[in-house]
Design a protein around this motif. Structure first.
Motif, PDB file in Angstrom:
ATOM      1  N   MET A 185     -18.865  27.906  64.027  1.00 54.24           N
ATOM      2  CA  MET A 185     -17.704  28.133  64.880  1.00 54.24           C
ATOM      3  C   MET A 185     -17.102  26.793  65.287  1.00 54.24           C
ATOM      4  SD  MET A 185     -19.396  31.066  67.285  1.00 54.24           S
ATOM      5  CE  MET A 185     -17.903  31.935  67.707  1.00 54.24           C
ATOM      6  N   LYS A 186     -15.811  26.820  65.583  1.00 57.66           N
ATOM      7  CA  LYS A 186     -15.202  25.631  66.154  1.00 57.66           C
ATOM      8  C   LYS A 186     -14.109  26.032  67.122  1.00 57.66           C
ATOM      9  CE  LYS A 186     -12.269  24.122  62.388  1.00 57.66           C
ATOM     10  NZ  LYS A 186     -12.003  23.132  61.395  1.00 57.66           N
ATOM     11  N   LYS A 187     -13.707  25.046  67.891  1.00 62.81           N
ATOM     12  CA  LYS A 187     -12.715  25.284  68.924  1.00 62.81           C
ATOM     13  C   LYS A 187     -11.443  25.828  68.293  1.00 62.81           C
ATOM     14  CE  LYS A 187     -11.670  22.970  73.183  1.00 62.81           C
ATOM     15  NZ  LYS A 187     -11.623  21.711  73.885  1.00 62.81           N
ATOM     16  N   ASN A 188     -10.936  26.892  68.877  1.00 59.52           N
ATOM     17  CA  ASN A 188      -9.708  27.516  68.405  1.00 59.52           C
ATOM     18  C   ASN A 188      -8.532  26.788  69.062  1.00 59.52           C
ATOM     19  OD1 ASN A 188      -7.509  29.163  67.931  1.00 59.52           O
ATOM     20  ND2 ASN A 188      -8.684  31.059  68.172  1.00 59.52           N
TER      21      ASN A 188
ATOM     22  N   SER B  35      -5.430  27.346  68.981  1.00 60.91           N
ATOM     23  CA  SER B  35      -4.361  28.170  69.543  1.00 60.91           C
ATOM     24  C   SER B  35      -4.740  28.656  70.937  1.00 60.91           C
ATOM     25  CB  SER B  35      -4.057  29.356  68.629  1.00 60.91           C
ATOM     26  OG  SER B  35      -5.182  30.193  68.536  1.00 60.91           O
ATOM     27  N   SER B  36      -6.018  28.493  71.296  1.00 64.25           N
ATOM     28  CA  SER B  36      -6.495  28.878  72.622  1.00 64.25           C
ATOM     29  C   SER B  36      -7.561  27.884  73.040  1.00 64.25           C
ATOM     30  CB  SER B  36      -7.089  30.287  72.576  1.00 64.25           C
ATOM     31  OG  SER B  36      -7.800  30.546  73.753  1.00 64.25           O
TER      32      SER B  36
ATOM     33  N   ILE C 281     -13.938  29.578  71.167  1.00 63.94           N
ATOM     34  CA  ILE C 281     -14.314  29.037  69.865  1.00 63.94           C
ATOM     35  C   ILE C 281     -14.331  30.212  68.883  1.00 63.94           C
ATOM     36  CG2 ILE C 281     -15.585  27.063  70.763  1.00 63.94           C
ATOM     37  CD1 ILE C 281     -18.159  28.520  70.198  1.00 63.94           C
ATOM     38  N   SER C 282     -14.015  29.962  67.629  1.00 59.11           N
ATOM     39  CA  SER C 282     -13.884  31.072  66.692  1.00 59.11           C
ATOM     40  C   SER C 282     -14.731  30.868  65.436  1.00 59.11           C
ATOM     41  CB  SER C 282     -12.413  31.266  66.321  1.00 59.11           C
ATOM     42  OG  SER C 282     -11.885  30.081  65.775  1.00 59.11           O
TER      43      SER C 282
ATOM     44  N   GLN D 287     -15.763  30.655  61.574  1.00 53.35           N
ATOM     45  CA  GLN D 287     -15.150  30.028  60.410  1.00 53.35           C
ATOM     46  C   GLN D 287     -15.708  30.683  59.150  1.00 53.35           C
ATOM     47  OE1 GLN D 287     -12.732  27.491  60.998  1.00 53.35           O
ATOM     48  NE2 GLN D 287     -13.121  28.408  62.990  1.00 53.35           N
TER      49      GLN D 287
END
Length: 191
Positions: free
Chosen positions: A116-119, A121-122, A126-127, A129
């Motif tokens: 996961m990594k920092k999103n 757009s927000s 974290i989202s 991958q």
């Protein structure tokens, strides 16, 4: 005849010197030894849905480097969860391999590792991958105590490949469950 004895002594002397040199060199400059496996215990960050907010993840995520780790996930209810964070020392495709999943009661266990990594757009989430796995491009690396190939496959030895830029940080989210056990353990190798 005398010449053959002299040559024989010379040859024995040269071989003795070469052997002594080789032994000395091997003691002075030993072969590199595999790095030891480090042990880590993971606990899930609190906060329900806010568990995936960077400020909550950063409170519990333990930093790791390339190498081998033995991980214990302490279960909270049915599932053991937790985060590690990895910052790439150089830009390349890294391989994350999970193996040796074990539930102390020797029952079947399974889980997944998500990169996961920092999103951007927000700033609060974290989202997941997509990573290259044995079964194609997925948003998780599925692992289990036994290969389970029906439906979404789980593997005893599972890996995922993901390209990370130098200095970029990704979060490794583990979620694993084993029936009737307080924790599950697994091995992680990053290279």
């Amino acid at each position: 005849m005398k010449r053959e004895k002299t040559f024989g002594k010379f040859l024995v002397g040269v071989l003795s010197f070469a052997l002594a040199f080789a032994l000395t060199f091997s003691f002075v400059s030993p072969m590199p030894v595999e790095a030891k496996t480090k042990s880590i215990t993971l606990k899930a960050p609190k906060g329900g849905n806010k568990m995936f907010w960077p400020k909550n993840v950063n409170k519990t995520a333990k930093a790791v480097k390339k190498g081998s780790y033995h991980i214990t996930t302490v279960k909270n209810g049915y599932t053991g969860e937790g985060f590690l964070k990895f910052t790439a020392p150089k830009t390349k495709t890294y391989t994350f391999t999970v193996s040796n999943l074990y539930a102390p009661n020797d029952e079947y266990a399974n889980g997944y590792l998500a990169i996961m990594k920092k999103n951007f757009s927000s700033s609060v989430v974290i989202s997941f991958q997509d990573v290259k796995t044995k079964s194609g491009k997925k948003n998780s690396i599925n692992f289990a105590t036994e290969d389970q190939l029906d439906g979404d496959p789980y593997y005893k030895v599972a890996y995922g490949k993901y390209k990370i830029k130098k200095g970029e940080t990704v979060y490794l989210y583990f979620s694993a469950s084993g029936t009737n056990s307080d924790a599950v353990t697994l091995d992680l190798n990053i290279k």
